[in-house]
Design a protein around this motif. Sequence first.
Motif, short mmCIF file in Angstrom:
data_model
loop_
_atom_site.label_atom_id
_atom_site.label_comp_id
_atom_site.label_asym_id
_atom_site.label_seq_id
_atom_site.Cartn_x
_atom_site.Cartn_y
_atom_site.Cartn_z
N LYS A 150 11.53 -1.44 2.70
CA LYS A 150 11.25 -0.70 1.46
C LYS A 150 9.82 -0.16 1.46
CE LYS A 150 15.19 -1.54 -0.80
NZ LYS A 150 15.88 -2.44 0.13
N LEU A 151 8.89 -0.95 1.97
CA LEU A 151 7.49 -0.50 2.05
C LEU A 151 7.39 0.76 2.91
CD1 LEU A 151 4.41 -2.83 2.70
CD2 LEU A 151 4.52 -0.50 3.52
N LYS A 152 8.02 0.73 4.07
CA LYS A 152 7.95 1.87 4.98
C LYS A 152 8.69 3.09 4.43
CE LYS A 152 7.45 -1.05 9.08
NZ LYS A 152 8.08 -1.55 10.33
N ASP A 153 9.59 2.87 3.47
CA ASP A 153 10.36 3.95 2.88
C ASP A 153 9.73 4.42 1.56
OD1 ASP A 153 12.43 5.78 2.82
OD2 ASP A 153 13.84 4.42 1.86
N SER A 154 8.41 4.22 1.44
CA SER A 154 7.69 4.59 0.23
C SER A 154 6.53 5.53 0.56
CB SER A 154 7.14 3.34 -0.47
OG SER A 154 8.17 2.43 -0.78
N SER A 155 6.23 6.44 -0.34
CA SER A 155 5.11 7.37 -0.11
C SER A 155 3.77 6.66 -0.23
CB SER A 155 5.18 8.52 -1.13
OG SER A 155 6.34 9.29 -0.94
N TYR A 156 3.67 5.74 -1.20
CA TYR A 156 2.44 4.99 -1.42
C TYR A 156 2.71 3.50 -1.50
CZ TYR A 156 -1.23 8.47 -2.30
OH TYR A 156 -2.18 9.44 -2.16
N LEU A 157 1.84 2.72 -0.89
CA LEU A 157 1.74 1.29 -1.15
C LEU A 157 0.63 1.10 -2.17
CD1 LEU A 157 1.93 -1.83 -0.55
CD2 LEU A 157 0.31 -1.41 1.32
N TYR A 158 0.90 0.35 -3.23
CA TYR A 158 -0.10 0.11 -4.28
C TYR A 158 -0.37 -1.40 -4.35
CZ TYR A 158 -2.24 0.01 -8.95
OH TYR A 158 -3.08 -0.18 -10.02
N ILE A 159 -1.59 -1.80 -3.99
CA ILE A 159 -1.95 -3.21 -3.90
C ILE A 159 -2.83 -3.63 -5.07
CG2 ILE A 159 -2.99 -5.00 -2.47
CD1 ILE A 159 -2.69 -3.15 -0.05
N GLU A 160 -2.45 -4.73 -5.69
CA GLU A 160 -3.21 -5.29 -6.81
C GLU A 160 -4.35 -6.18 -6.33
OE1 GLU A 160 -2.19 -8.97 -9.63
OE2 GLU A 160 -0.81 -7.28 -9.89
N GLY A 161 -5.54 -5.95 -6.86
CA GLY A 161 -6.71 -6.71 -6.46
C GLY A 161 -6.66 -8.18 -6.80
N TYR A 162 -5.88 -8.55 -7.80
CA TYR A 162 -5.81 -9.96 -8.21
C TYR A 162 -5.26 -10.87 -7.10
CZ TYR A 162 -6.75 -8.82 -13.13
OH TYR A 162 -7.33 -8.41 -14.31
N LEU A 163 -4.56 -10.29 -6.14
CA LEU A 163 -4.02 -11.10 -5.04
C LEU A 163 -5.13 -11.70 -4.17
CD1 LEU A 163 -1.02 -8.88 -3.83
CD2 LEU A 163 -0.87 -11.09 -4.99
N ILE A 164 -6.34 -11.21 -4.33
CA ILE A 164 -7.45 -11.63 -3.49
C ILE A 164 -7.86 -13.08 -3.70
CG2 ILE A 164 -9.44 -11.09 -4.98
CD1 ILE A 164 -9.06 -9.87 -1.36
N THR A 165 -7.38 -13.72 -4.77
CA THR A 165 -7.87 -15.06 -5.12
C THR A 165 -7.33 -16.18 -4.23
OG1 THR A 165 -6.11 -15.36 -6.77
CG2 THR A 165 -8.20 -14.43 -7.54
N SER A 166 -6.33 -15.90 -3.40
CA SER A 166 -5.81 -16.93 -2.49
C SER A 166 -5.80 -16.41 -1.06
CB SER A 166 -4.39 -17.35 -2.89
OG SER A 166 -3.48 -16.27 -2.67
N GLU A 167 -5.88 -17.32 -0.11
CA GLU A 167 -5.86 -16.90 1.30
C GLU A 167 -4.53 -16.27 1.67
OE1 GLU A 167 -7.10 -19.84 4.08
OE2 GLU A 167 -9.04 -20.20 3.11
N ASN A 168 -3.43 -16.83 1.14
CA ASN A 168 -2.12 -16.25 1.44
C ASN A 168 -1.97 -14.87 0.81
OD1 ASN A 168 -2.03 -18.61 -0.58
ND2 ASN A 168 -0.42 -17.29 -1.38
N GLY A 169 -2.61 -14.69 -0.37
CA GLY A 169 -2.60 -13.37 -1.00
C GLY A 169 -3.39 -12.37 -0.18
N GLN A 170 -4.55 -12.79 0.31
CA GLN A 170 -5.38 -11.91 1.15
C GLN A 170 -4.62 -11.51 2.41
OE1 GLN A 170 -9.04 -14.09 1.87
NE2 GLN A 170 -9.21 -14.60 -0.30
N GLU A 171 -3.95 -12.48 3.01
CA GLU A 171 -3.17 -12.21 4.23
C GLU A 171 -2.05 -11.21 3.95
OE1 GLU A 171 -0.67 -15.40 5.77
OE2 GLU A 171 -1.43 -14.98 7.79
N ALA A 172 -1.40 -11.36 2.79
CA ALA A 172 -0.32 -10.44 2.41
C ALA A 172 -0.85 -9.03 2.20
CB ALA A 172 0.37 -10.94 1.14
N MET A 173 -2.02 -8.93 1.57
CA MET A 173 -2.64 -7.61 1.34
C MET A 173 -2.92 -6.91 2.67
SD MET A 173 -5.31 -8.87 -1.63
CE MET A 173 -5.92 -7.33 -2.34
N LYS A 174 -3.52 -7.64 3.59
CA LYS A 174 -3.87 -7.06 4.90
C LYS A 174 -2.61 -6.68 5.69
CE LYS A 174 -8.11 -9.82 5.33
NZ LYS A 174 -8.71 -10.97 6.05
N HIS A 175 -1.61 -7.56 5.64
CA HIS A 175 -0.37 -7.31 6.38
C HIS A 175 0.34 -6.07 5.84
CE1 HIS A 175 3.14 -8.24 8.78
NE2 HIS A 175 3.91 -8.27 7.71
#
Length: 332
Positions: A150-175
């Motif tokens: 679904k991500l690859k089938d989208s024009s834009y990925l929109y990432i929320e900054g609040y995910l930054i508070t956990s290491e797993n969230g940071q990893e998900a953002m980067k991935h």
Amino acid sequence: MQKTYDIYGMGNALVDIVTEVSDDFLDTHGIEKNFMTLVDEERQSQLMNAINLPEADKKCGGSAANSIIAASQFGGSTFYNCKVAQDELGKFYLSDLKANGVDTNLEESNMEEGITGKCLVMTTPDANRTMNTFLGITATFSKSQIDEAKLKDSSYLYIEGYLITSENGQEAMKHAKKLAEEAGTKVALTFSDPSMVKYFKEPMQAVVGDGVDLLFCNEEEAMLFTDKDSIIEAREELKKVAKKFAITLGANGAIIFDGDTFIDIEPYQVKAIDSNGAGDMFAGAFLYAITNGHSYAEAGKLASLASSKIVSQFGPRLEKTEAKAILEHLAN
């Protein structure tokens, strides 16, 4: 190649509980005004018990969810990637997303045992919003929740900054950012809250990496991230990390950088009641516009008008009829 979704959002799934409090209430309970503060469930329950919650409004929320729902209401095709628990609030969250035309990775069959996150949104008489958030199961959101197809089938990925508070969230953002770049999906990021830049600056810089296609922030966040003392200096510095960006200025409108020039977006004069969700609405309306044939100047105008409607009422969301009326007004 035409993609199925205009916007693929990812962020914390929180049931927003919106209520009014006094400045004295914040002082009495030692709550830092105008910031989002993470709390445990016991602390949040104490505060909820101290407030007359029958006056509260309840909606599925989280910063990116508010933006995705806004884009959907304007007519965008959207997907929201998140994590809730298999409890009543989790089922409520899924139902509310579907009711607003948002596709999601959530299904009752894939929800885990646990507690769905809640955000207590406290609005003071000066229209400012303060949030105390118990993340619940969304604290465990990780790259394993990402729907790559679904991500690859989208024009834009929109990432929320609040995910930054956990290491797993940071990893998900980067991935997710890496997957998007490989698939030709543009990457948009919102800083979400000054506290995310103030307290998690290095992880946020790591997520931004060599840059994003589109950045959303407010004036305070822009200056915190760039270590500049003026918005004029900050916006020049942001060119180094974002191809395009939007800086919201509250009652003074917004500044848009379209990759070539700065565009000043005039504010719509309204009586502000509640600032909760104004930035989320701005981002959602803006993303809808640029993925549906509008220029950056037109997108800024739509986003400014839509967010002015949000601050003049309680809660972070428009009614579908209001979204339609805004589009019709700008078309005339």
